[in-house]
Design a protein around this motif. Structure first.
Motif, mmCIF file in Angstrom:
data_model
loop_
_atom_site.group_PDB
_atom_site.id
_atom_site.type_symbol
_atom_site.label_atom_id
_atom_site.label_comp_id
_atom_site.label_asym_id
_atom_site.label_seq_id
_atom_site.Cartn_x
_atom_site.Cartn_y
_atom_site.Cartn_z
ATOM 1 N N THR A 23 -0.379 -0.603 -2.997
ATOM 2 C CA THR A 23 0.468 0.168 -2.220
ATOM 3 C C THR A 23 0.946 1.363 -2.820
ATOM 4 O O THR A 23 1.449 1.285 -3.736
ATOM 5 N N LEU A 25 4.150 4.108 -2.537
ATOM 6 C CA LEU A 25 5.329 4.681 -1.938
ATOM 7 C C LEU A 25 6.210 5.494 -2.846
ATOM 8 O O LEU A 25 6.220 5.105 -4.010
ATOM 9 N N LEU A 33 15.895 4.534 2.352
ATOM 10 C CA LEU A 33 14.565 3.991 2.818
ATOM 11 C C LEU A 33 14.561 2.581 3.187
ATOM 12 O O LEU A 33 15.122 1.718 2.407
ATOM 13 N N LEU A 35 12.531 -0.987 4.396
ATOM 14 C CA LEU A 35 11.207 -1.766 4.343
ATOM 15 C C LEU A 35 11.486 -2.475 5.637
ATOM 16 O O LEU A 35 12.318 -3.412 5.689
ATOM 17 N N ARG A 204 14.375 7.151 6.220
ATOM 18 C CA ARG A 204 13.022 7.120 6.556
ATOM 19 C C ARG A 204 12.718 5.610 6.577
ATOM 20 O O ARG A 204 13.550 4.759 5.867
ATOM 21 N N CYS A 206 9.780 2.388 6.147
ATOM 22 C CA CYS A 206 8.519 2.127 5.750
ATOM 23 C C CYS A 206 8.070 0.798 6.457
ATOM 24 O O CYS A 206 8.679 -0.064 6.046
ATOM 25 N N ILE A 213 1.278 -1.127 4.138
ATOM 26 C CA ILE A 213 2.077 -0.220 4.800
ATOM 27 C C ILE A 213 1.553 0.174 6.169
ATOM 28 O O ILE A 213 0.327 0.579 6.063
ATOM 29 N N VAL A 216 4.819 5.243 7.482
ATOM 30 C CA VAL A 216 6.137 5.750 6.893
ATOM 31 C C VAL A 216 6.775 6.951 7.869
ATOM 32 O O VAL A 216 5.904 7.758 7.707
#
Ligand SMILES: Nc1ncnc2c1ncn2[C@@H]1O[C@H](COP(=O)(O)OP(=O)(O)OP(=O)(O)O)[C@@H](O)[C@H]1O
Ligand SMILES: [Mg+2]
Length: 353
Positions: A23, A25, A33, A35, A204, A206, A213, A216
């Motif tokens: 991943t 990010l 951010l 998750l 944002r 994700c 993911i 995003v």
């Protein structure tokens, strides 16, 4: 103070099972951010590899361009808050908040100033002498936040910190976390499986699914332009209209989807081969109820559910599909009524399989 955070090809396996696929990010300095994703999708695994509590099977973590993959958790300049507040039961609130600072060998004056400041920030100054068991769940959670903020980490990781609170307290704490983020200016990475929480808090989101993911983007990106069916289904209520593209186009040359028993104009720019199956996402707030045969599709009202601020109207369409429409209080739909629906085609999204 805030730091840029980067995960590069980070991955985790436990034996044969994959907790996180490789991943990438990037979290910008000062960004909030989130998750977001279902249980088991790899959120905690990713967060704990950022913190250093879990060692990655592959890849690396960088903070402000510095590789910290092999730096121990306490030396990464990262603060952490978890769902279980894990306050020390035998220590007063004040001592709980001071703990991290004393560990970092700050002077007495520095500790006093930082603890007082952190308690004021979470509006708990007058509880300094109490013990954790003398506090409500929300108050304990605020102390857990203060304990983390006190030593001013430039990155703060929060794993479902409001998971144990009831809905009302949760919403209150969400607002507090937002303003604390502004006040601290630190980079926040926040884990939740609650989509509303993610939409309210984040710069944002994700979105994670099955150890990787999914997408995003800003909350508006994910809501208005979900990239996949999974994203469309996970965030907000969605009507998914299945159909085939018609060989003939609409009056202004726009592509037409044959779905829900009607001819539905697609956003200009939508493309795809005709006679193949496609899925159109129509959010419940996009359509307007009109006279039958004067919209794109007709349906029969099967249920009307009152939600306080709005009403959700369920419709049975002629192809057997169901649609949900949100209306204001001005309309008074009745079960059994036959109605038409119209909307701005640009408020719909053609989804990839
Ligand atoms: N120590 C471990 N040993 C083996 N498998 C693990 C371990 N930790 C996590 N996993 C597995 O890795 C996957 C991802 O777990 P993770 O805890 O990251 O999920 P999550 O998205 O945080 O879920 P939740 O919302 O339930 O907290 C799961 O399938 C989980 O069973
Ligand atoms: Mg988790």
């Amino acid at each position: 103070m805030s730091s840029k955070l980067e995960a590069i090809g980070i991955a985790k396996r436990y034996g044969d099972s994959v907790a996180l696929e490789p991943t990438d990010l990037v979290v910008q300095a000062g960004e909030f951010l989130t998750l977001l994703g279902p249980s088991g999708s790899g959120k905690t695994t990713l967060l704990q590899m950022i913190s250093g509590l879990v060692a990655p099977s592959a890849g690396r973590i960088e903070i402000d361009g510095r590789d910290v993959t092999h730096v121990e958790p306490g030396k990464r300049g990262i603060g952490m808050v978890f769902q279980s507040y894990a306050l020390f039961p035998h220590m007063s609130v004040w001592d709980n908040v001071a703990y991290g600072l004393r560990m970092r060998r700050k002077s007495r004056d520095e500790v006093r100033a930082a603890v007082d400041d952190a308690l004021a920030m979470v509006r708990m100054s007058e509880y300094a002498k109490r013990f954790p068991k003398e506090l409500s769940g929300g108050q304990q959670q605020r102390i857990a936040l203060a304990r983390c903020f006190a030593y001013r980490p430039s990155v703060i990781l929060l794993d479902e910190p409001l998971g144990a609170l009831d809905k009302k307290l949760r919403e209150h704490m969400q607002a507090e976390i937002r303003s604390l983020h502004k006040e601290l200016g630190a980079t926040f990475v926040y884990v939740t499986h609650d989509q509303d929480e993610a939409l309210t808090l984040s710069d944002r989101i994700c979105l994670m699914n099955q150890a990787r993911i999914e997408q995003v983007g800003t909350p508006a990106d994910l809501y208005d332009r979900p990239a996949t069916r999974f994203a469309a289904g996970f965030i907000g209520h969605s009507n998914l209209l299945e159909g085939e593209l018609d060989a003939t186009r609409g009056a202004s040359g726009e592509p037409i989807l044959l779905a829900a028993g009607g001819r539905i104009p697609l956003p200009t720019g939508a493309s795809g081969a005709h006679a193949t199956r496609h899925t159109l996402l129509l959010r419940p707030e996009a359509p307007r109820i009109v006279e039958p045969q004067s919209g794109f599709v007709d349906g029969t009202i099967s249920d009307v559910v009152f939600f306080g601020s709005d009403t959700r109207v369920h419709l049975s369409m002629s192809d057997g599909s169901e649609l949900t429409v949100r209306c204001g209080r001005s309309v008074s739909p009745r079960v059994g009524d036959r109605v038409g629906l119209t909307w701005d085609p640009h408020r719909t999204t053609l989804l990839h399989a």
